[in-house]
Motif scaffolding. Sequence first.
Motif, PDB file in Angstrom:
ATOM      1  N   THR A   1      -0.717   7.150   2.725  1.00 23.91           N
ATOM      2  CA  THR A   1      -1.372   5.965   3.269  1.00 23.91           C
ATOM      3  C   THR A   1      -1.697   6.162   4.738  1.00 23.91           C
ATOM      4  O   THR A   1      -0.843   6.573   5.530  1.00 23.91           O
TER       5      THR A   1
ATOM      6  N   ARG B   1       0.831  -1.208   0.000  1.00 32.90           N
ATOM      7  CA  ARG B   1       0.000   0.000   0.000  1.00 32.90           C
ATOM      8  C   ARG B   1       0.865   1.257   0.000  1.00 32.90           C
ATOM      9  O   ARG B   1       0.621   2.197  -0.770  1.00 32.90           O
TER      10      ARG B   1
ATOM     11  N   GLN C   1       0.828   4.149  -3.230  1.00 33.53           N
ATOM     12  CA  GLN C   1      -0.033   5.298  -2.945  1.00 33.53           C
ATOM     13  C   GLN C   1       0.818   6.494  -2.532  1.00 33.53           C
ATOM     14  O   GLN C   1       1.869   6.331  -1.901  1.00 33.53           O
TER      15      GLN C   1
END
Length: 291
Positions: free
Chosen positions: A142, A135, A139
């Motif tokens: 996060t 993640r 991204q």
Amino acid sequence: MQLSTVILPVFPWREGREVWRRAEELGLHAAYTYDHLTWQSFRGSPWHGTVPTLAAAAVATGRIRLGTLVASPNFRHPVPFAKDLMTLDELSGGRFTLGIGAGGEGFDASVLGEERWSGRERADRFAEFTRLLDRLLTQDETTAADGVHYRALEAEMLPGSTQRPRMPFHVAAVGPRSMRLAAELGQGWVTYGAAEDGPKVVAEQIGRLAEACAARGRDVAELELTLLNMGRSAGERPLESFEAFVDWAGRYREVGITELVLHWPIADSEFAADMKVFERVAAEGLAHVDG
């Protein structure tokens, strides 16, 4: 099939720079290093940090892939580690591969003073650690506040990985949970084989990995399948001679391995080997296997 090496972080950089450059000159596919604070047989001897070593190697080389083999949650948190990984990918111009595993129960597993983790907790942490890294690296920002072991709050990762959507994850896995994690997030899979009946054991492992991939709608052929030879402790001696390597590599190619990794020779250690044999293997070994 590709041939790569592991260069342990034991050299002062004035020597280490030439080792990493020589690995590139020999045409090796990748050069990795361990993500440990030391290694049992090197305790009491020089052992440098993984991330600074890879950063230096990134600017000293220009083609060879670089990476960890393997990193683990033993003494790392996903947020600062993701920032390091993002930076290594940028420094290397998108040549970085993250080899990642659950970590062992050796002496540096509790170096931070924590209680040793049970097998279940180690597997739980590994899955949570790897998913959060995924993640973070895909991204710009996060927040993951629901983790049991690892959390993130407005963690920025800018400008992001040079490779998109992130650098490849090569997941070390032999058990069912880690196999499923490799099938879920991996672009590669890592095994250390076995001291006895190595090709047979690895073929069985690949079969289980294929089942895990199929359950997620993936083909195991999408993954790089990597075998790391663990030196003398592996019970196999691919660097005893050039002919020994050709035979060894051929047996693992037959069962589906696509990347072989040998340790860079270190004198007076479990990874000692004839440098002339190693260099000939690096330069022409796979051509003889193909022949």
